[in-house]
Design a protein around this motif. Structure first.
Motif, PDB file in Angstrom:
ATOM      1  N   UNK A 150       0.863  -1.186   0.000  1.00  0.00           N
ATOM      2  CA  UNK A 150       0.000   0.000   0.000  1.00  0.00           C
ATOM      3  C   UNK A 150       0.899   1.236   0.000  1.00  0.00           C
ATOM      4  N   UNK A 151       0.692   2.085  -0.965  1.00  0.00           N
ATOM      5  CA  UNK A 151       1.578   3.251  -1.106  1.00  0.00           C
ATOM      6  C   UNK A 151       1.143   4.394  -0.204  1.00  0.00           C
ATOM      7  N   UNK A 152      -0.164   4.652  -0.134  1.00  0.00           N
ATOM      8  CA  UNK A 152      -0.675   5.821   0.594  1.00  0.00           C
ATOM      9  C   UNK A 152      -1.188   5.388   1.950  1.00  0.00           C
ATOM     10  N   UNK A 153      -0.436   5.795   3.028  1.00  0.00           N
ATOM     11  CA  UNK A 153      -0.842   5.361   4.367  1.00  0.00           C
ATOM     12  C   UNK A 153      -2.081   6.091   4.858  1.00  0.00           C
ATOM     13  N   UNK A 154      -2.473   7.192   4.171  1.00  0.00           N
ATOM     14  CA  UNK A 154      -3.676   7.903   4.592  1.00  0.00           C
ATOM     15  C   UNK A 154      -4.938   7.095   4.317  1.00  0.00           C
ATOM     16  N   UNK A 155      -4.779   5.994   3.570  1.00  0.00           N
ATOM     17  CA  UNK A 155      -5.920   5.106   3.329  1.00  0.00           C
ATOM     18  C   UNK A 155      -6.288   4.322   4.588  1.00  0.00           C
ATOM     19  N   UNK A 156      -5.408   4.413   5.631  1.00  0.00           N
ATOM     20  CA  UNK A 156      -5.622   3.653   6.861  1.00  0.00           C
ATOM     21  C   UNK A 156      -6.244   4.573   7.891  1.00  0.00           C
ATOM     22  N   UNK A 157      -7.328   4.112   8.584  1.00  0.00           N
ATOM     23  CA  UNK A 157      -8.012   4.938   9.586  1.00  0.00           C
ATOM     24  C   UNK A 157      -8.569   4.071  10.701  1.00  0.00           C
ATOM     25  N   UNK A 158      -8.822   4.730  11.875  1.00  0.00           N
ATOM     26  CA  UNK A 158      -9.470   4.078  13.032  1.00  0.00           C
ATOM     27  C   UNK A 158     -10.821   4.743  13.249  1.00  0.00           C
ATOM     28  N   UNK A 159     -11.825   3.949  13.593  1.00  0.00           N
ATOM     29  CA  UNK A 159     -13.174   4.458  13.835  1.00  0.00           C
ATOM     30  C   UNK A 159     -13.711   3.799  15.083  1.00  0.00           C
ATOM     31  N   UNK A 160     -14.389   4.612  15.949  1.00  0.00           N
ATOM     32  CA  UNK A 160     -15.064   4.077  17.131  1.00  0.00           C
ATOM     33  C   UNK A 160     -16.481   4.585  17.126  1.00  0.00           C
ATOM     34  N   UNK A 161     -17.403   3.687  17.006  1.00  0.00           N
ATOM     35  CA  UNK A 161     -18.829   4.049  16.998  1.00  0.00           C
ATOM     36  C   UNK A 161     -19.091   5.148  15.963  1.00  0.00           C
ATOM     37  N   UNK A 162     -18.556   4.918  14.727  1.00  0.00           N
ATOM     38  CA  UNK A 162     -18.703   5.833  13.582  1.00  0.00           C
ATOM     39  C   UNK A 162     -17.943   7.146  13.752  1.00  0.00           C
ATOM     40  N   UNK A 163     -17.105   7.217  14.773  1.00  0.00           N
ATOM     41  CA  UNK A 163     -16.357   8.448  15.030  1.00  0.00           C
ATOM     42  C   UNK A 163     -14.927   8.250  14.566  1.00  0.00           C
ATOM     43  N   UNK A 164     -14.419   9.184  13.701  1.00  0.00           N
ATOM     44  CA  UNK A 164     -13.046   9.122  13.229  1.00  0.00           C
ATOM     45  C   UNK A 164     -12.113   9.489  14.375  1.00  0.00           C
ATOM     46  N   UNK A 165     -11.087   8.631  14.561  1.00  0.00           N
ATOM     47  CA  UNK A 165     -10.181   8.816  15.693  1.00  0.00           C
ATOM     48  C   UNK A 165      -8.865   9.429  15.263  1.00  0.00           C
ATOM     49  N   UNK A 166      -8.869  10.188  14.150  1.00  0.00           N
ATOM     50  CA  UNK A 166      -7.639  10.824  13.687  1.00  0.00           C
ATOM     51  C   UNK A 166      -7.045  11.664  14.815  1.00  0.00           C
ATOM     52  N   UNK A 167      -5.758  11.529  14.977  1.00  0.00           N
ATOM     53  CA  UNK A 167      -5.063  12.218  16.060  1.00  0.00           C
ATOM     54  C   UNK A 167      -4.781  11.308  17.232  1.00  0.00           C
ATOM     55  N   UNK A 168      -5.528  10.200  17.314  1.00  0.00           N
ATOM     56  CA  UNK A 168      -5.306   9.244  18.413  1.00  0.00           C
ATOM     57  C   UNK A 168      -4.472   8.050  17.976  1.00  0.00           C
ATOM     58  N   UNK A 169      -4.009   8.060  16.736  1.00  0.00           N
ATOM     59  CA  UNK A 169      -3.206   6.929  16.272  1.00  0.00           C
ATOM     60  C   UNK A 169      -2.107   7.438  15.371  1.00  0.00           C
ATOM     61  N   UNK A 170      -1.077   6.609  15.236  1.00  0.00           N
ATOM     62  CA  UNK A 170       0.043   6.921  14.346  1.00  0.00           C
ATOM     63  C   UNK A 170       0.306   5.706  13.464  1.00  0.00           C
TER      64      UNK A 170
END
Length: 839
Positions: free
Chosen positions: A554-574
């Motif tokens: 996978x070239x673009x790591x921005x394709x990876x995300x975390x979600x909790x109860x439909x809430x984007x957790x950007x900023x809480x993961x690296x």
């Protein structure tokens, strides 16, 4: 003789011509009586004349005169049977010869002379006569008989009977009279063939000389005998002919006139297959009324010889050509079964019997077989077995076999079969490369060359040798078609070219051939989280790791995300790229979680090209789990045969399972009662019925998270005592147990603080179904348990509590009752460890 010829005559008697009395004409006082008769043997004898008259005083007077008459006749003899020609006597019948002899004087001797020289005599003055005679009505006639027994040719010939007597006029001269009968014994000719072959089935070994004998007898003596031989399918051949009426009397025919017999002897020298078949004897004689009678006897002589197969040359053939297989066999009796079988797969090439209807084989005694086969398969390169069977002496079946080889030639042809579709293989899976080398003479070497996993620019060669002298990861099998397999787990380094090469020996030297192809490894997108679920305490901080792997990466790591109860957790993961250059590592941090942190967390890759993929983890927020040692409260009143209540006081979190344990005086478990509770601090009461026995009771509590286990002390109850005694016992027992618990707890804390995680405990003398107290077990990172229990026991339950590790409760749990193994594990607050205690 025989009484008076006439009764007294008187003047009133009527006279006859031959019997009368007349008065003498010249003398009235005289009677002249006359009797006239024809002279026969009955005339012989004494005659008396008696006269009577009345004299003085009327008294009767008698006077007698006597005369003797002798009949004179020369002896006469007659014999029965009689006839102008010879008398024909059936061989099976007896013959009675009768001699009738008469004469005057009476016969005094009779002789019967037989044709064989025997003489039988009767004498009138003897009491030991060999000839039986009897007198008839007068003593001048005799009847003499003699019986000739049946079934004897000696009854034939001239038999003479002679009678003897004297005449009265010449008493010193013996007179005789013979009578003759000519007897011919008649028997239809019979012929019997014999031989000197020992086998009752008339089986003679090939080349073994044998003799045939024809014996013919009959009355009249046979005048004809012959011996002939017929081979099945051919005409009859006369070997010997004897015929007196045609002046043919060969030397090998013996004539025995006494036995009325002809004997023909014929020797068969060094017999071969042509001497088998039917041998027939024919004989003739003239029987009743000189009619011709013929008789025949025959035997089938079998020339036997074990079946043999002539040598068969090995055959060399090129693949896809035709080859004719030929062989010859012989035997006597003629072989009745022939087969040609390929040894490798037992396939029948020829299956012949005389009545099978196929033309693969033909002949009699000597069989010739021929079969053309197409060499279109390497399986024809094999050893072949010819089998033939025949029947020999004693009806024994004999089998002969002969082997030969067919060698199929073809230069080696090599093929490579790569896994996957279009050379694409999936990462992490086990794949197999197949090298196939095909040759007439079996390939003796196969090589596989593939990319070196340790050197991206190098190659590795795996080599298989038929003689087993090479060691490699190439697994091969087969003869003409050698199939070699190489299995590997696909990695990133599996990309590259793969080549197979095979070698074999051809007609003109060694041959080789190769084939190759390329492989490319791919890895579908994989999203994994370190755990399916996490239970977090409210004051903890935890990192949850998500690994995302794919090839191509996978070239673009921005394709990876975390979600909790439909809430984007950007900023809480690296998210960072891993060391293998194909895996992204995304770490989600949860700090000091509150109750709303619970639920499903999803790690997602948003990449439609390779399918959207995700993984989830369930997070549970919980207070700190704990479990205290329960207390056991005995009943107020514990009497025999009464229902009493025992109370277990428990404290813990979360849900707890409480058990009341009962043991007898030997420590054996009696029963277990169980209840559950969700209360953190409560009393659990159990009703028990007392019986007269020494019983110990204890409480056991387990919580649902962490599987912690705690046990109370045991109370010792003798329920045969009365209530007052029981109260006293319970009082002292509870007090003693309380102080004992305080002391043990102090020792436990002291040892735990000093020894930490390095002690090893020995469990010695464990017994089946026995209760053991809690044992404090300090564990190190490499735990060892020295277990010396008796071999073969099973253990109901062993409770071992470990000391605290970093202030986190560590509890042994999960005790299996499985043969001789005690399995247990413990949790040190971070990870579970498993160990086994074995007897």
């Amino acid at each position: 003789p025989g009484g008076p010829l006439s009764s007294s005559l008187s003047s009133s008697t009527v006279a006859t011509d031959n019997n009368f009395c007349n008065n003498d004409p010249g003398d009235s006082f005289k009677l002249i009586c006359k009797h006239t008769t024809t002279v026969g043997y009955s005339t012989d004898g004494e005659y008396s004349c008696i006269g009577k008259n009345k004299a003085l005083s009327n008294s009767e007077k008698i006077d007698t005169k006597t005369v003797n008459i002798e009949v004179s006749q020369t002896v006469r003899t007659a014999i029965i049977p009689s006839g102008p020609e010879e008398y024909e006597l059936n061989y099976n019948d007896a013959l009675t010869i009768t001699c009738n002899v008469d004469g005057g004087k009476a016969p005094h001797k009779v002789e019967l002379s037989l044709s064989n020289g025997d003489t039988y005599t009767w004498l009138s003055d003897s009491t030991s006569n060999s000839l039986i005679c009897q007198t008839l009505a007068t003593n001048f006639e005799l009847k003499c008989t003699h019986v000739l027994s049946s079934k004897s040719y000696s009854n034939g010939g001239d038999h003479v009977c002679t009678g003897y007597n004297y005449l009265p006029s010449s008493p010193s001269t013996e007179r005789s009279s013979p009578a003759t009968v000519s007897v011919v014994v008649i028997k239809p000719v019979s012929v019997v063939m014999t031989n000197d072959i020992s086998s009752v089935e008339n089986e003679v070994e090939f080349g073994q000389t044998f003799i045939i004998t024809c014996s013919a007898d009959g009355g009249r003596i046979p005048h004809y005998i012959s011996l002939s031989h017929t081979v099945p399918g051919s005409t009859e051949n006369n070997l010997v002919l004897y015929d007196t009426e045609n002046n043919k009397t060969p030397d090998n025919v013996d004539v025995d006139t006494d036995l009325q017999k002809l004997t023909l002897t014929y020797e068969v020298v060094n017999p071969g297959y042509n001497e088998y078949g039917s041998y027939k004897c024919i004989a003739e004689n003239k029987a009743m009324s000189r009619s011709i009678v013929t008789n025949t006897d025959s035997k089938t002589i079998t020339v036997v010889r074990d079946v043999t197969i002539d040598d068969i040359d090995d055959v060399k053939a090129d693949k896809d050509s035709d080859v004719t297989l030929e062989f010859t066999l012989n035997g006597g009796r003629s072989p009745h079964f022939v087969s040609l079988v390929r040894d490798g797969d037992s396939e029948l090439i020829i299956d012949w019997t005389p009545d099978s209807g196929n033309s693969d084989c033909s002949g009699n005694f000597k069989i010739t077989c021929s079969k053309t086969v197409s060499v279109n398969d390497f399986k024809l390169d094999d050893t072949y077995t010819v089998t033939a069977k025949n029947i020999v002496a004693g009806q024994k079946e004999v089998t002969a076999t002969k082997k030969f080889d067919i060698t199929v030639y073809q230069d080696v042809v090599t093929d490579i079969i790569l896994p996957g579709e279009d050379g694409k293989i999936q990462y992490g899976e086990t794949h197999t490369i197949t090298c196939k080398a095909t040759g007439g003479l079996p390939p003796h070497k196969v090589e596989l060359t593939y990319p070196d996993p340790q050197d991206s620019t190098g190659t590795v060669t795996e080599r298989w040798l038929r003689d087993g002298s090479a060691t490699s990861n190439l697994v091969c099998s087969g003869d003409h078609v050698v199939t070699c397999k190489y299995s590997f787990k696909a990695g990133y380094e599996s990309d590259g070219q793969y080549s197979c090469e095979g070698f074999n020996a051809g007609r003109n030297g060694d041959t080789s051939d190769s084939a190759s192809g390329g492989l490319v490894t791919f890895r579908p997108t994989e999203v994994t989280i370190s755990s399916d679920s996490e239970t977090l305490l409210t004051n903890e901080t935890v990192d949850i790791t998500c690994n995302i792997t794919r090839k191509p990466k996978l070239v673009d790591k921005t394709k990876i995300s975390w979600v909790h109860l439909s809430k984007d957790l950007t900023g809480n993961y690296s998210t960072e790229l891993g060391s293998d250059n194909y895996t992204w590592v995304s770490i989600l941090s949860l700090s000091q979680p509150s109750e709303d942190y619970g639920g499903t967390y999803t790690c997602t890759v948003n990449d439609e090209t390779y399918n959207n993929t995700s993984a989830t983890v369930e997070v549970t927020i919980s207070e700190r789990k704990f479990l205290e040692i329960p207390d056991i409260i005995p009943p107020d009143n514990f009497e025999k045969d009464s229902v009493s209540t025992i109370t277990c006081k428990v404290k813990g979190f979360p849900e707890m399972t409480v058990q009341l344990l009962a043991y007898d005086s030997d420590g054996l478990a009696l029963e277990i009662n169980e209840k559950s509770t969700t209360l953190k601090d409560t009393d659990i009461m159990f009703e028990v019925t007392a019986e007269c026995s020494h019983v110990k009771y204890g409480c056991k509590v387990t919580n649902s998270v962490g599987s912690q286990v705690r046990k109370s002390d045991l109370i010792d109850v003798n329920n045969c005592a009365d209530a007052r005694d029981m109260h006293i016992i319970i009082g002292y027992t509870v007090s003693g147990l309380f102080f004992l618990i305080i002391i043990l707890l102090g020792v436990y804390i002291f040892i735990s603080k000093r020894r930490g995680r390095e002690d090893i405990i020995n469990l010695v003398g464990l017994q089946k179904n026995h209760l053991y107290e809690e044992t404090t077990l300090h564990v190190s990172s490499s735990m060892a348990v020295d277990q010396h229990a008796t071999t073969g026991h099973q253990y109901d339950e062993i409770i071992i509590n470990s000391a605290a590790v970093d202030d986190v409760s560590a509890t042994v749990y999960d005790y299996a009752r499985n043969d001789d193994v005690i399995r247990h594990g413990f949790h040190d607050g971070t990870v579970y460890h498993n160990h086994e205690l074995r007897s």
